[in-house]
Design a protein around this motif. Structure first.
Motif, PDB file in Angstrom:
ATOM      1  N   GLU A   1      16.704 -56.885 -49.164  1.00  0.00           N
ATOM      2  CA  GLU A   1      17.673 -57.505 -48.638  1.00  0.00           C
ATOM      3  C   GLU A   1      18.605 -58.093 -50.125  1.00  0.00           C
ATOM      4  N   VAL A   2      17.866 -58.425 -50.833  1.00  0.00           N
ATOM      5  CA  VAL A   2      18.429 -58.800 -52.007  1.00  0.00           C
ATOM      6  C   VAL A   2      19.120 -57.743 -53.042  1.00  0.00           C
ATOM      7  N   ASP A   3      17.817 -56.893 -53.437  1.00  0.00           N
ATOM      8  CA  ASP A   3      18.134 -55.786 -54.559  1.00  0.00           C
ATOM      9  C   ASP A   3      18.767 -54.422 -53.882  1.00  0.00           C
ATOM     10  N   GLY A   4      18.861 -54.375 -52.531  1.00  0.00           N
ATOM     11  CA  GLY A   4      19.628 -53.101 -52.166  1.00  0.00           C
ATOM     12  C   GLY A   4      18.366 -52.157 -52.229  1.00  0.00           C
ATOM     13  N   PRO A   5      18.782 -50.786 -51.517  1.00  0.00           N
ATOM     14  CA  PRO A   5      17.612 -49.574 -51.550  1.00  0.00           C
ATOM     15  C   PRO A   5      17.409 -49.242 -52.871  1.00  0.00           C
ATOM     16  N   ARG A   6      16.138 -48.638 -52.881  1.00  0.00           N
ATOM     17  CA  ARG A   6      15.714 -48.327 -54.401  1.00  0.00           C
ATOM     18  C   ARG A   6      15.998 -46.707 -54.551  1.00  0.00           C
ATOM     19  N   THR A   7      16.825 -46.068 -53.824  1.00  0.00           N
ATOM     20  CA  THR A   7      17.215 -44.706 -53.690  1.00  0.00           C
ATOM     21  C   THR A   7      17.295 -44.166 -55.334  1.00  0.00           C
ATOM     22  N   GLY A   8      16.554 -42.995 -55.688  1.00  0.00           N
ATOM     23  CA  GLY A   8      16.520 -42.676 -56.756  1.00  0.00           C
ATOM     24  C   GLY A   8      15.439 -43.248 -57.876  1.00  0.00           C
ATOM     25  N   SER A   9      14.716 -44.079 -57.501  1.00  0.00           N
ATOM     26  CA  SER A   9      13.997 -44.719 -58.192  1.00  0.00           C
ATOM     27  C   SER A   9      12.958 -43.876 -58.946  1.00  0.00           C
ATOM     28  N   ALA A  10      12.626 -43.987 -60.178  1.00  0.00           N
ATOM     29  CA  ALA A  10      11.943 -43.055 -61.152  1.00  0.00           C
ATOM     30  C   ALA A  10      10.395 -43.274 -60.828  1.00  0.00           C
ATOM     31  N   ALA A  11      10.124 -44.374 -60.262  1.00  0.00           N
ATOM     32  CA  ALA A  11       8.494 -44.373 -60.055  1.00  0.00           C
ATOM     33  C   ALA A  11       8.392 -43.770 -58.517  1.00  0.00           C
ATOM     34  N   PRO A  12       7.162 -42.932 -58.719  1.00  0.00           N
ATOM     35  CA  PRO A  12       6.719 -42.501 -57.592  1.00  0.00           C
ATOM     36  C   PRO A  12       6.016 -43.261 -56.227  1.00  0.00           C
ATOM     37  N   ALA A  13       6.214 -42.719 -55.025  1.00  0.00           N
ATOM     38  CA  ALA A  13       5.425 -43.214 -54.022  1.00  0.00           C
ATOM     39  C   ALA A  13       4.236 -42.534 -54.057  1.00  0.00           C
ATOM     40  N   PHE A  14       3.171 -42.986 -53.237  1.00  0.00           N
ATOM     41  CA  PHE A  14       2.156 -42.079 -52.880  1.00  0.00           C
ATOM     42  C   PHE A  14       1.572 -42.064 -51.392  1.00  0.00           C
ATOM     43  N   VAL A  15       1.418 -41.116 -51.108  1.00  0.00           N
ATOM     44  CA  VAL A  15       0.482 -40.865 -49.818  1.00  0.00           C
ATOM     45  C   VAL A  15      -0.676 -40.347 -49.968  1.00  0.00           C
ATOM     46  N   LEU A  16      -1.793 -40.787 -49.270  1.00  0.00           N
ATOM     47  CA  LEU A  16      -3.130 -40.321 -49.127  1.00  0.00           C
ATOM     48  C   LEU A  16      -3.626 -39.896 -47.750  1.00  0.00           C
ATOM     49  N   LEU A  17      -3.578 -38.477 -47.775  1.00  0.00           N
ATOM     50  CA  LEU A  17      -4.063 -38.157 -46.473  1.00  0.00           C
ATOM     51  C   LEU A  17      -5.509 -37.676 -46.722  1.00  0.00           C
ATOM     52  N   SER A  18      -6.479 -38.358 -45.778  1.00  0.00           N
ATOM     53  CA  SER A  18      -7.819 -38.154 -45.878  1.00  0.00           C
ATOM     54  C   SER A  18      -8.516 -37.921 -44.489  1.00  0.00           C
ATOM     55  N   GLU A  19      -9.880 -37.096 -44.639  1.00  0.00           N
ATOM     56  CA  GLU A  19     -10.466 -36.830 -43.690  1.00  0.00           C
ATOM     57  C   GLU A  19     -11.828 -37.918 -43.865  1.00  0.00           C
ATOM     58  N   ALA A  20     -12.264 -38.512 -42.773  1.00  0.00           N
ATOM     59  CA  ALA A  20     -13.148 -39.619 -42.784  1.00  0.00           C
ATOM     60  C   ALA A  20     -14.438 -38.950 -43.307  1.00  0.00           C
ATOM     61  N   GLN A  21     -15.141 -39.508 -44.189  1.00  0.00           N
ATOM     62  CA  GLN A  21     -16.404 -39.203 -44.775  1.00  0.00           C
ATOM     63  C   GLN A  21     -16.352 -37.685 -45.157  1.00  0.00           C
ATOM     64  N   VAL A  22     -15.479 -37.289 -46.106  1.00  0.00           N
ATOM     65  CA  VAL A  22     -15.254 -36.005 -46.470  1.00  0.00           C
ATOM     66  C   VAL A  22     -15.222 -36.131 -48.037  1.00  0.00           C
ATOM     67  N   GLU A  23     -14.561 -37.040 -48.493  1.00  0.00           N
ATOM     68  CA  GLU A  23     -14.432 -37.226 -50.105  1.00  0.00           C
ATOM     69  C   GLU A  23     -14.615 -38.425 -50.640  1.00  0.00           C
ATOM     70  N   PRO A  24     -15.646 -38.839 -51.040  1.00  0.00           N
ATOM     71  CA  PRO A  24     -16.044 -40.331 -51.352  1.00  0.00           C
ATOM     72  C   PRO A  24     -14.887 -40.866 -52.605  1.00  0.00           C
ATOM     73  N   ARG A  25     -14.444 -40.049 -53.239  1.00  0.00           N
ATOM     74  CA  ARG A  25     -13.600 -40.292 -54.347  1.00  0.00           C
ATOM     75  C   ARG A  25     -12.172 -40.952 -53.930  1.00  0.00           C
ATOM     76  N   ALA A  26     -11.922 -40.557 -52.674  1.00  0.00           N
ATOM     77  CA  ALA A  26     -10.630 -41.047 -52.159  1.00  0.00           C
ATOM     78  C   ALA A  26     -10.622 -42.571 -52.207  1.00  0.00           C
ATOM     79  N   ALA A  27     -11.671 -43.289 -51.808  1.00  0.00           N
ATOM     80  CA  ALA A  27     -11.542 -44.580 -51.976  1.00  0.00           C
ATOM     81  C   ALA A  27     -11.264 -45.191 -53.531  1.00  0.00           C
ATOM     82  N   VAL A  28     -11.853 -44.449 -54.532  1.00  0.00           N
ATOM     83  CA  VAL A  28     -11.366 -44.840 -55.878  1.00  0.00           C
ATOM     84  C   VAL A  28      -9.975 -44.643 -56.119  1.00  0.00           C
ATOM     85  N   VAL A  29      -9.239 -43.662 -55.670  1.00  0.00           N
ATOM     86  CA  VAL A  29      -8.063 -43.265 -55.983  1.00  0.00           C
ATOM     87  C   VAL A  29      -7.191 -44.359 -55.018  1.00  0.00           C
TER      88      VAL A  29
END
Length: 378
Positions: free
Chosen positions: A288-316
Protein backbone atom coordinates in the motif's frame (compact mmCIF):
# COMPACT_ATOMS: atom_id res chain seq x y z
CA UNK A 1 -3.94 -0.41 -14.90
CA UNK A 2 -5.80 -2.63 -12.43
CA UNK A 3 -3.77 -3.78 -9.47
CA UNK A 4 -3.03 -7.51 -10.04
CA UNK A 5 -3.93 -8.48 -6.47
CA UNK A 6 -7.25 -6.65 -6.65
CA UNK A 7 -7.95 -8.24 -10.03
CA UNK A 8 -7.29 -11.79 -8.84
CA UNK A 9 -9.41 -11.21 -5.74
CA UNK A 10 -12.48 -10.24 -7.82
CA UNK A 11 -14.16 -13.31 -9.42
CA UNK A 12 -16.28 -11.20 -11.78
CA UNK A 13 -13.31 -9.14 -12.96
CA UNK A 14 -11.33 -12.37 -13.40
CA UNK A 15 -14.03 -13.84 -15.63
CA UNK A 16 -14.17 -10.70 -17.74
CA UNK A 17 -10.37 -10.58 -18.12
CA UNK A 18 -9.99 -14.31 -18.85
CA UNK A 19 -9.52 -14.40 -22.60
CA UNK A 20 -10.70 -17.70 -24.00
CA UNK A 21 -12.19 -18.99 -20.75
CA UNK A 22 -8.91 -20.58 -19.72
CA UNK A 23 -9.86 -21.03 -16.06
CA UNK A 24 -12.92 -23.01 -17.07
CA UNK A 25 -10.79 -25.18 -19.36
CA UNK A 26 -8.43 -26.04 -16.49
CA UNK A 27 -11.36 -26.76 -14.18
CA UNK A 28 -12.51 -29.37 -16.71
CA UNK A 29 -9.34 -31.47 -16.30
CA UNK A 30 -11.18 -34.08 -14.24
CA UNK A 31 -13.78 -34.46 -16.98
CA UNK A 32 -11.03 -34.84 -19.57
CA UNK A 33 -9.38 -37.58 -17.54
CA UNK A 34 -12.69 -39.45 -17.22
CA UNK A 35 -13.44 -39.12 -20.92
CA UNK A 36 -10.00 -40.32 -21.99
CA UNK A 37 -10.12 -43.21 -19.50
CA UNK A 38 -13.40 -44.36 -21.09
CA UNK A 39 -11.65 -44.77 -24.43
CA UNK A 40 -12.74 -48.38 -24.89
CA UNK A 41 -16.40 -47.43 -24.49
CA UNK A 42 -16.26 -44.25 -26.60
CA UNK A 43 -14.07 -45.43 -29.48
CA UNK A 44 -14.89 -48.85 -30.99
CA UNK A 45 -11.39 -49.08 -32.47
CA UNK A 46 -9.60 -48.48 -29.16
CA UNK A 47 -10.46 -51.81 -27.54
CA UNK A 48 -8.89 -53.97 -30.27
CA UNK A 49 -5.79 -51.76 -30.27
CA UNK A 50 -5.26 -52.14 -26.53
CA UNK A 51 -6.04 -55.86 -26.67
CA UNK A 52 -3.41 -56.28 -29.39
CA UNK A 53 -0.84 -54.43 -27.29
CA UNK A 54 -1.61 -56.76 -24.38
CA UNK A 55 -1.41 -59.86 -26.60
CA UNK A 56 2.09 -58.91 -27.76
CA UNK A 57 3.29 -59.06 -24.16
CA UNK A 58 5.82 -57.00 -22.29
CA UNK A 59 8.40 -55.33 -24.59
CA UNK A 60 12.14 -55.23 -24.08
CA UNK A 61 12.00 -51.44 -23.62
CA UNK A 62 9.48 -48.61 -23.70
CA UNK A 63 10.34 -45.66 -25.95
CA UNK A 64 8.27 -42.50 -25.52
CA UNK A 65 8.25 -40.08 -28.45
CA UNK A 66 7.07 -36.60 -27.58
CA UNK A 67 7.81 -32.97 -28.36
CA UNK A 68 6.42 -29.95 -26.51
CA UNK A 69 3.39 -31.10 -24.55
CA UNK A 70 4.16 -34.61 -25.81
CA UNK A 71 7.50 -34.41 -24.02
CA UNK A 72 5.64 -33.50 -20.81
CA UNK A 73 3.47 -36.58 -21.37
CA UNK A 74 6.62 -38.70 -21.71
CA UNK A 75 8.00 -37.31 -18.43
CA UNK A 76 4.66 -37.89 -16.75
CA UNK A 77 4.51 -41.53 -17.85
CA UNK A 78 8.08 -42.12 -16.65
CA UNK A 79 7.20 -40.59 -13.28
CA UNK A 80 3.98 -42.60 -12.91
CA UNK A 81 5.71 -45.87 -13.80
CA UNK A 82 8.49 -44.96 -11.37
CA UNK A 83 11.93 -46.29 -10.58
CA UNK A 84 10.59 -49.83 -10.17
CA UNK A 85 9.75 -50.15 -13.87
CA UNK A 86 10.01 -53.69 -15.22
CA UNK A 87 11.62 -52.46 -18.46
CA UNK A 88 13.94 -49.57 -19.39
CA UNK A 89 12.06 -46.37 -20.31
CA UNK A 90 13.53 -43.85 -22.73
CA UNK A 91 12.10 -40.48 -23.72
CA UNK A 92 13.08 -39.31 -27.22
CA UNK A 93 12.16 -35.91 -28.73
CA UNK A 94 13.02 -37.03 -32.27
CA UNK A 95 13.88 -36.98 -35.07
CA UNK A 96 16.66 -39.55 -34.55
CA UNK A 97 16.25 -42.84 -32.69
CA UNK A 98 19.06 -44.58 -30.79
CA UNK A 99 20.58 -47.38 -32.83
CA UNK A 100 19.51 -50.19 -30.49
CA UNK A 101 15.75 -49.63 -30.81
CA UNK A 102 14.09 -52.40 -32.81
CA UNK A 103 11.26 -54.95 -33.12
CA UNK A 104 11.40 -56.01 -29.46
CA UNK A 105 10.61 -52.50 -28.25
CA UNK A 106 7.32 -50.63 -27.82
CA UNK A 107 7.26 -47.07 -29.14
CA UNK A 108 4.46 -44.85 -27.82
CA UNK A 109 3.96 -41.57 -29.67
CA UNK A 110 2.13 -38.77 -27.82
CA UNK A 111 1.18 -35.65 -29.76
CA UNK A 112 -1.46 -33.01 -29.05
CA UNK A 113 -1.37 -31.65 -32.62
CA UNK A 114 0.00 -34.49 -34.73
CA UNK A 115 2.05 -31.98 -36.73
CA UNK A 116 5.58 -32.26 -35.33
CA UNK A 117 8.06 -33.03 -38.15
CA UNK A 118 10.59 -34.35 -35.62
CA UNK A 119 8.12 -36.90 -34.29
CA UNK A 120 6.93 -37.76 -37.81
CA UNK A 121 10.52 -38.57 -38.80
CA UNK A 122 11.06 -40.71 -35.68
CA UNK A 123 7.74 -42.51 -36.22
CA UNK A 124 8.68 -43.34 -39.80
CA UNK A 125 12.07 -44.65 -38.67
CA UNK A 126 10.48 -46.76 -35.92
CA UNK A 127 8.18 -48.29 -38.53
CA UNK A 128 11.13 -49.03 -40.81
CA UNK A 129 12.84 -50.88 -37.96
CA UNK A 130 9.75 -52.98 -37.26
CA UNK A 131 9.04 -51.62 -33.79
CA UNK A 132 5.73 -52.13 -32.04
CA UNK A 133 4.12 -48.69 -32.20
CA UNK A 134 1.11 -46.98 -30.65
CA UNK A 135 0.28 -43.46 -31.81
CA UNK A 136 -1.88 -41.13 -29.69
CA UNK A 137 -2.75 -38.08 -31.79
CA UNK A 138 -5.73 -36.28 -33.36
CA UNK A 139 -7.30 -38.77 -35.79
CA UNK A 140 -7.12 -36.42 -38.80
CA UNK A 141 -3.53 -35.30 -38.18
CA UNK A 142 -0.36 -35.99 -40.15
CA UNK A 143 0.90 -38.42 -37.51
CA UNK A 144 -2.38 -40.34 -37.69
CA UNK A 145 -1.94 -40.55 -41.47
CA UNK A 146 1.61 -41.88 -41.04
CA UNK A 147 0.46 -44.55 -38.59
CA UNK A 148 -0.73 -46.85 -41.39
CA UNK A 149 2.50 -46.89 -43.43
CA UNK A 150 4.49 -47.32 -40.21
CA UNK A 151 2.27 -50.33 -39.22
CA UNK A 152 1.38 -48.46 -36.01
CA UNK A 153 -1.81 -48.77 -33.98
CA UNK A 154 -3.72 -45.50 -33.61
CA UNK A 155 -5.54 -44.26 -30.53
CA UNK A 156 -7.30 -41.15 -31.76
CA UNK A 157 -7.29 -38.18 -29.37
CA UNK A 158 -10.91 -37.13 -28.90
CA UNK A 159 -10.36 -33.56 -27.67
CA UNK A 160 -9.03 -31.84 -30.79
CA UNK A 161 -11.33 -28.82 -30.32
CA UNK A 162 -9.59 -27.68 -27.12
CA UNK A 163 -6.55 -25.35 -27.23
CA UNK A 164 -3.30 -27.26 -27.59
CA UNK A 165 -2.10 -26.37 -24.08
CA UNK A 166 -5.30 -27.87 -22.58
CA UNK A 167 -4.94 -31.28 -24.26
CA UNK A 168 -2.36 -32.78 -21.91
CA UNK A 169 -4.67 -35.32 -20.24
CA UNK A 170 -6.44 -36.13 -23.51
CA UNK A 171 -3.12 -37.50 -24.78
CA UNK A 172 -1.56 -38.69 -21.51
CA UNK A 173 -4.38 -41.02 -20.43
CA UNK A 174 -4.58 -43.02 -23.71
CA UNK A 175 -0.79 -43.32 -23.65
CA UNK A 176 -0.95 -44.60 -20.06
CA UNK A 177 -3.63 -47.09 -21.09
CA UNK A 178 -1.28 -48.43 -23.78
CA UNK A 179 1.61 -48.71 -21.31
CA UNK A 180 -0.72 -50.45 -18.85
CA UNK A 181 -1.88 -52.90 -21.55
CA UNK A 182 1.76 -53.72 -22.33
CA UNK A 183 2.25 -54.94 -18.75
CA UNK A 184 4.67 -52.15 -17.81
CA UNK A 185 2.29 -50.29 -15.50
CA UNK A 186 -0.14 -51.77 -12.97
CA UNK A 187 -3.82 -50.95 -13.44
CA UNK A 188 -4.46 -47.33 -12.50
CA UNK A 189 -7.45 -45.72 -10.81
CA UNK A 190 -8.28 -43.05 -13.35
CA UNK A 191 -11.41 -42.10 -11.44
CA UNK A 192 -9.26 -41.30 -8.40
CA UNK A 193 -7.03 -39.13 -10.59
CA UNK A 194 -10.08 -37.34 -11.99
CA UNK A 195 -11.33 -36.77 -8.44
CA UNK A 196 -7.95 -35.24 -7.52
CA UNK A 197 -8.26 -32.87 -10.48
CA UNK A 198 -11.78 -31.99 -9.32
CA UNK A 199 -10.43 -31.29 -5.81
CA UNK A 200 -7.81 -29.01 -7.34
CA UNK A 201 -10.50 -27.16 -9.30
CA UNK A 202 -12.27 -26.43 -6.00
CA UNK A 203 -9.07 -25.58 -4.11
CA UNK A 204 -7.78 -23.19 -6.79
CA UNK A 205 -11.14 -21.81 -8.00
CA UNK A 206 -11.49 -18.13 -9.00
CA UNK A 207 -13.73 -17.32 -6.02
CA UNK A 208 -11.01 -18.28 -3.52
CA UNK A 209 -9.15 -15.27 -2.10
CA UNK A 210 -5.44 -15.09 -3.05
CA UNK A 211 -4.27 -15.62 0.55
CA UNK A 212 -5.98 -19.06 0.64
CA UNK A 213 -5.47 -19.96 -3.02
CA UNK A 214 -1.92 -21.17 -3.76
CA UNK A 215 -2.37 -20.79 -7.53
CA UNK A 216 -3.27 -17.11 -7.17
CA UNK A 217 -0.50 -16.58 -4.59
CA UNK A 218 2.14 -18.07 -6.89
CA UNK A 219 0.84 -16.10 -9.87
CA UNK A 220 1.11 -12.83 -7.93
CA UNK A 221 4.63 -13.68 -6.82
CA UNK A 222 5.60 -14.46 -10.43
CA UNK A 223 4.08 -11.16 -11.58
CA UNK A 224 6.34 -9.28 -9.15
CA UNK A 225 9.53 -11.37 -8.99
CA UNK A 226 11.70 -13.71 -10.96
CA UNK A 227 10.44 -17.13 -9.86
CA UNK A 228 12.26 -20.33 -8.95
CA UNK A 229 10.07 -23.44 -8.86
CA UNK A 230 11.74 -26.22 -6.91
CA UNK A 231 10.37 -29.73 -6.64
CA UNK A 232 10.65 -32.72 -4.35
CA UNK A 233 9.56 -35.97 -5.96
CA UNK A 234 9.25 -37.15 -9.57
CA UNK A 235 5.64 -36.03 -10.06
CA UNK A 236 6.37 -32.65 -8.46
CA UNK A 237 9.27 -32.29 -10.90
CA UNK A 238 6.94 -32.80 -13.86
CA UNK A 239 4.56 -30.20 -12.40
CA UNK A 240 7.38 -27.67 -11.86
CA UNK A 241 8.42 -28.09 -15.48
CA UNK A 242 4.80 -27.66 -16.57
CA UNK A 243 4.59 -24.44 -14.52
CA UNK A 244 7.73 -23.07 -16.17
CA UNK A 245 6.49 -23.95 -19.67
CA UNK A 246 3.02 -22.53 -19.14
CA UNK A 247 4.24 -19.33 -17.46
CA UNK A 248 6.44 -18.64 -20.49
CA UNK A 249 3.83 -19.70 -23.05
CA UNK A 250 0.80 -18.01 -21.52
CA UNK A 251 2.31 -14.94 -19.83
CA UNK A 252 5.82 -14.48 -21.18
CA UNK A 253 7.34 -14.81 -17.70
CA UNK A 254 10.50 -16.84 -17.01
CA UNK A 255 10.47 -19.47 -14.27
CA UNK A 256 13.57 -21.40 -13.23
CA UNK A 257 12.91 -24.94 -12.14
CA UNK A 258 15.05 -27.60 -10.50
CA UNK A 259 14.50 -30.71 -8.42
CA UNK A 260 15.90 -31.99 -5.16
CA UNK A 261 18.56 -33.03 -4.51
CA UNK A 262 20.26 -31.63 -7.64
CA UNK A 263 19.28 -28.01 -6.98
CA UNK A 264 21.92 -28.04 -4.25
CA UNK A 265 24.55 -28.08 -7.00
CA UNK A 266 23.58 -24.64 -8.28
CA UNK A 267 20.22 -23.06 -7.65
CA UNK A 268 20.72 -22.86 -3.88
CA UNK A 269 23.03 -20.01 -4.80
CA UNK A 270 19.87 -17.95 -5.30
CA UNK A 271 19.63 -17.80 -1.50
CA UNK A 272 22.85 -15.76 -1.44
CA UNK A 273 23.73 -12.49 -3.11
CA UNK A 274 20.86 -10.23 -4.13
CA UNK A 275 18.24 -12.52 -2.60
CA UNK A 276 19.88 -12.54 0.80
CA UNK A 277 20.63 -8.80 0.66
CA UNK A 278 17.01 -7.92 -0.02
CA UNK A 279 15.44 -10.33 2.49
CA UNK A 280 15.58 -7.79 5.31
CA UNK A 281 13.83 -5.23 3.10
CA UNK A 282 11.07 -7.73 2.42
CA UNK A 283 10.25 -7.71 6.15
CA UNK A 284 9.19 -4.07 5.96
CA UNK A 285 7.64 -4.09 2.49
CA UNK A 286 4.09 -2.69 2.37
CA UNK A 287 2.38 -2.80 -1.03
CA UNK A 288 0.00 0.00 0.00
CA UNK A 289 2.91 2.31 0.72
CA UNK A 290 5.70 1.06 -1.51
CA UNK A 291 3.69 0.05 -4.56
CA UNK A 292 4.19 -3.07 -6.65
CA UNK A 293 7.61 -4.70 -6.70
CA UNK A 294 7.48 -5.47 -10.42
CA UNK A 295 10.95 -6.20 -11.70
CA UNK A 296 12.40 -6.89 -8.28
CA UNK A 297 15.83 -8.47 -8.61
CA UNK A 298 15.23 -10.83 -5.71
CA UNK A 299 13.54 -14.09 -6.68
CA UNK A 300 10.47 -15.61 -5.13
CA UNK A 301 10.30 -19.36 -4.58
CA UNK A 302 7.79 -22.14 -5.08
CA UNK A 303 8.33 -25.53 -3.47
CA UNK A 304 6.20 -28.31 -4.96
CA UNK A 305 6.46 -31.49 -2.93
CA UNK A 306 5.05 -34.98 -2.65
CA UNK A 307 4.39 -35.98 0.92
CA UNK A 308 7.06 -38.24 2.46
CA UNK A 309 9.03 -38.51 -0.77
CA UNK A 310 12.02 -36.21 -0.21
CA UNK A 311 12.98 -35.37 3.42
CA UNK A 312 15.40 -32.66 2.27
CA UNK A 313 12.42 -30.55 1.19
CA UNK A 314 11.91 -29.54 4.82
CA UNK A 315 15.53 -28.35 5.01
CA UNK A 316 15.14 -26.19 1.91
CA UNK A 317 11.87 -24.77 3.21
CA UNK A 318 13.49 -23.88 6.52
CA UNK A 319 16.43 -22.16 4.79
CA UNK A 320 14.08 -20.03 2.72
CA UNK A 321 11.95 -19.10 5.71
CA UNK A 322 15.00 -18.19 7.81
CA UNK A 323 16.03 -15.73 5.10
CA UNK A 324 12.51 -14.23 4.93
CA UNK A 325 12.36 -14.95 1.21
CA UNK A 326 8.96 -15.10 -0.54
CA UNK A 327 7.93 -18.76 -0.53
CA UNK A 328 4.83 -20.68 -1.57
CA UNK A 329 4.76 -24.36 -0.60
CA UNK A 330 2.29 -26.89 -2.01
CA UNK A 331 2.38 -30.50 -0.82
CA UNK A 332 0.49 -33.20 -2.71
CA UNK A 333 -0.71 -35.80 -0.23
CA UNK A 334 -2.81 -38.01 -2.51
CA UNK A 335 -2.29 -41.75 -2.28
CA UNK A 336 -1.08 -42.55 -5.81
CA UNK A 337 1.33 -40.96 -8.25
CA UNK A 338 -1.37 -40.36 -10.85
CA UNK A 339 -3.59 -38.58 -8.30
CA UNK A 340 -0.69 -36.37 -7.25
CA UNK A 341 0.02 -35.64 -10.90
CA UNK A 342 -3.56 -34.56 -11.54
CA UNK A 343 -3.48 -32.26 -8.51
CA UNK A 344 -0.09 -30.62 -9.08
CA UNK A 345 -0.51 -30.21 -12.83
CA UNK A 346 -3.84 -28.51 -12.16
CA UNK A 347 -1.99 -26.18 -9.79
CA UNK A 348 0.53 -25.36 -12.53
CA UNK A 349 -2.18 -24.72 -15.11
CA UNK A 350 -4.35 -22.60 -12.81
CA UNK A 351 -1.27 -20.57 -11.84
CA UNK A 352 -0.42 -19.90 -15.48
CA UNK A 353 -3.99 -18.77 -16.16
CA UNK A 354 -3.99 -16.39 -13.21
CA UNK A 355 -0.55 -15.09 -14.16
CA UNK A 356 -1.59 -14.36 -17.74
CA UNK A 357 -4.59 -12.43 -16.44
CA UNK A 358 -2.53 -10.59 -13.80
CA UNK A 359 0.06 -9.31 -16.31
CA UNK A 360 -2.50 -8.60 -19.02
CA UNK A 361 -1.00 -11.02 -21.56
CA UNK A 362 -2.74 -10.36 -24.87
CA UNK A 363 -3.54 -12.42 -27.97
CA UNK A 364 -0.03 -11.91 -29.39
CA UNK A 365 1.48 -13.95 -26.54
CA UNK A 366 2.78 -17.18 -28.06
CA UNK A 367 3.12 -15.86 -31.61
CA UNK A 368 6.88 -16.45 -31.45
CA UNK A 369 6.24 -20.20 -31.43
CA UNK A 370 4.45 -20.04 -34.77
CA UNK A 371 7.14 -17.72 -36.15
CA UNK A 372 9.82 -20.18 -35.09
CA UNK A 373 7.98 -23.07 -36.76
CA UNK A 374 7.66 -21.10 -40.01
CA UNK A 375 11.28 -19.99 -40.02
CA UNK A 376 12.62 -23.48 -39.32
CA UNK A 377 10.28 -25.36 -41.68
CA UNK A 378 12.13 -27.43 -44.23
Amino acid sequence: MTNPEELLADPQALEEADQGGTLRLVAMSGARIRRAAALRELDPEAGPVLDAVAADGRPRALVLLGYGTGATVAKLISAVVGAGASVPILSVPGPALPGWIGPLDLVVVASTTGRSPEIAAALTEAGRRGCRIVVVAPPTSELARLAGPARAALLGMADASAPVWARLWSVAIPALLAVEAAGILPAQSYEAAAAAADDAAVRFRPSQEPFVNPAKEIALRCAEHPLAAWSAGPIATVAAGRLADQAALRAGRPVLHASLPDLGRGQLGLLDGSAAASSEADLFYDPEVDGPRTGSAAPAFVLLSEAQVEPRAAVVEAMLNERNLPLSTVVAEQATTLERAAYLIALADFTACYLAIAVGAGPDQGKAIEEFKLRTAQ
